[in-house]
Enzyme design. Structure first.
Site, mmCIF file in Angstrom:
data_model
loop_
_atom_site.group_PDB
_atom_site.id
_atom_site.type_symbol
_atom_site.label_atom_id
_atom_site.label_comp_id
_atom_site.label_asym_id
_atom_site.label_seq_id
_atom_site.Cartn_x
_atom_site.Cartn_y
_atom_site.Cartn_z
ATOM 1 N N GLY A 18 12.127 0.316 -29.226
ATOM 2 C CA GLY A 18 10.600 -0.507 -28.685
ATOM 3 C C GLY A 18 10.160 -0.415 -30.505
ATOM 4 N N ALA A 51 4.603 -7.211 -23.681
ATOM 5 C CA ALA A 51 3.705 -6.403 -23.925
ATOM 6 C C ALA A 51 2.569 -8.853 -24.359
ATOM 7 C CB ALA A 51 2.893 -5.399 -24.774
ATOM 8 N N GLY A 53 -1.159 -8.687 -23.882
ATOM 9 C CA GLY A 53 -2.251 -9.405 -24.258
ATOM 10 C C GLY A 53 -2.865 -9.338 -25.897
ATOM 11 N N ARG A 276 -10.393 0.264 -18.912
ATOM 12 C CA ARG A 276 -9.400 -0.080 -17.594
ATOM 13 C C ARG A 276 -9.305 1.006 -15.801
ATOM 14 N NH1 ARG A 276 -3.831 -0.908 -19.866
ATOM 15 N NH2 ARG A 276 -4.382 -3.075 -20.387
#
Ligand SMILES: Cc1cc2nc3c(=O)[nH]c(=O)nc-3n(C[C@H](O)[C@H](O)[C@H](O)COP(=O)(O)OP(=O)(O)OC[C@H]3O[C@@H](n4cnc5c(N)ncnc54)[C@H](O)[C@@H]3O)c2cc1C
Length: 404
Positions: A18, A51, A53, A276
């Site tokens: 990643g 991902a 955003g 969040r």
């Protein structure tokens, strides 16, 4: 790409491909180390590429690394490690320039970066590449690494880690059996465990199927300390309908660009740009009070009123989300969409220091597998940042350790 024999050895062995593993591999290679990048399936398979955003860095005139750090500490309820937070926010602008040097083109407007304000942030600080930010970052890092002399070991799932006279020996399950690889130092970058955890709970997750957490377990069994492993994060806005969008994380930038959460009576019941954990809890509470709505297949939800987003903002910053919903027959700019929190992120992980070294000498950890940077509640946009900042640090430090 170079394939390696079953009994290879490296200066630095990175586990996971990643954003954090790729950043570590690029950094270690640039230091001059002989690097191996081992990963469970294909090199492209990871959460990072999903991902959408964006990534935080303090570039606004009214912003600073100190204000960024204050936002993190507040969002984490003072559970984050201030030393790691200070590294993260002070190196954020430099990390963005490093990514640009590797080929990432962040969206710009009015002569500067297009900065959005994300949940929990007191300033506009979120840089984006449309709504495919993770894809752009991993692509640039992967292409840089693949142009280097480093080796790739796809379909190498870590199953064991042991100290050795020259550093560490890692064992991998491969298609051809178990392979053992020696390395001076090791960088664990194998991500979190929310896919496995969601399966266990019978819930949806935003995560890639490789997010199963066994590398954390192996490290802990080898003696590494971990923290906050129980603190799993729900993304406030999982797609709840149509069925093809269940488990999809509706980008938080929808709320940054004006979308608000509404209950069955059309009332705003929470600050849509809160941290969040607060926003997810408010949705759970609203549904519990009987003020939620039901999706056509009978699941709990509330409304995300995306019709408040200006079409010009949506076209620049949400094209992928619009495409996905429209191809499922729903236009978010003309109708509200169903949403409900979905299991998303492992806040805690292996304890690291400022160089990303775990409590095991010569074993480094970066990205979602590491704990402390976000405490028990991560802000949006700080994970890709953590992958870049601490991935780079881990790569350099692991290479330096190996050459010492
Ligand atoms: C849908 C979605 C949207 C998101 N949006 C944002 C956002 O906008 N901004 C933000 O900052 N963050 C976002 N996040 C969070 C962020 O993308 C991730 O937390 C981060 O990218 C994790 O990076 P990583 O390198 O630590 O792990 P991953 O990207 O998950 O990579 C882990 C790697 O390890 C490999 N691996 C796993 N187990 C083994 C094993 N046993 N042996 C070998 N290899 C193994 C995997 O195959 C994979 O290659 C989002 C996450 C998701 C899922």
């Amino acid at each position: 790409m170079r394939l390696v024999p079953m009994h290879a050895s490296f200066d630095v062995l990175v586990i996971g491909s990643g954003a954090s593993g790729l950043a570590a591999a690029v950094a270690a290679d640039r230091f001059g180390a002989h690097v191996g990048l081992a990963t469970k399936t294909t090199v492209q398979a990871c959460n990072s590429a999903k991902a959408q955003g964006g990534i935080q860095a303090a570039f606004g005139d009214d912003d600073s690394p100190e204000i960024h750090a204050e936002d993190i500490m507040r969002s984490s309820h003072d559970t984050a490690d201030p030393r790691l937070v200070s590294v993260l926010t002070s190196e954020a602008p430099g990390a963005i320039h490093w990514l640009e040097e590797l080929g990432v083109e962040f969206t710009r407007s009015n002569g500067g970066y297009r900065l959005a304000r994300c949940g929990g942030a007191s300033r506009h600080r979120l840089l984006q590449v449309g709504d495919r930010t993770g894809h752009a970052i991993t692509k640039a890092l992967r292409e840089t690494y693949e142009a280097s002399t480093g080796a790739e070991l796809p379909h190498h799932a870590l199953v064991g880690l042991e100290p050795a006279s020259s550093g560490w020996t890692a064992s991998f399950q491969t298609k051809d059996g178990v392979a053992e690889i020696d390395s001076g130092s090791v960088v664990l970058a194998a991500g979190g465990r929310c896919y496995a955890e969601a399966e266990h709970r019978g819930e949806f997750s935003t995560n890639h199927p490789n997010a199963t957490g066994e590398v954390t377990r192996i490290a802990v069994e080898t003696g590494a300390q971990a923290r906050d492993l129980d603190a799993l994060q729900y993304h406030p806005n999982g797609g709840a309908w149509p069925a093809t969008m269940q488990g999809y994380s509706i980008p938080e930038t929808t709320r940054a660009y004006g979308a608000v959460l509404l209950n069955a009576d059309g009332e705003e019941f929470t600050d849509s740009l809160g941290p969040r954990d607060a926003v997810s809890q408010a949705i759970f509470d609203e549904v519990e009070k009987g003020k939620g709505v039901l999706t056509p297949d009978g699941r709990p939800a509330v409304w995300l009123d995306t019709t408040r987003i200006k079409p010009e903002d949506a076209e620049i910053s949400l094209p992928y989300m619009l495409r996905r919903y429209r191809s499922a027959g729903i236009d978010p700019l003309t109708e509200r969409i169903y949403t409900y929190p979905v299991l998303h992120y492992q806040n805690g992980g292996l304890v690291i220091d400022e160089d990303a070294e775990t409590t095991l000498e010569g074993v480094f950890a970066c990205g979602e597998i590491a704990g402390g940077t976000h405490g028990r509640n991560r802000m949006m946009g700080n994970s890709l940042l953590e992958c870049t900042v601490f991935g780079r640090r881990a790569g350099y430090a692991a290479a330096a350790r190996s050459s010492a």
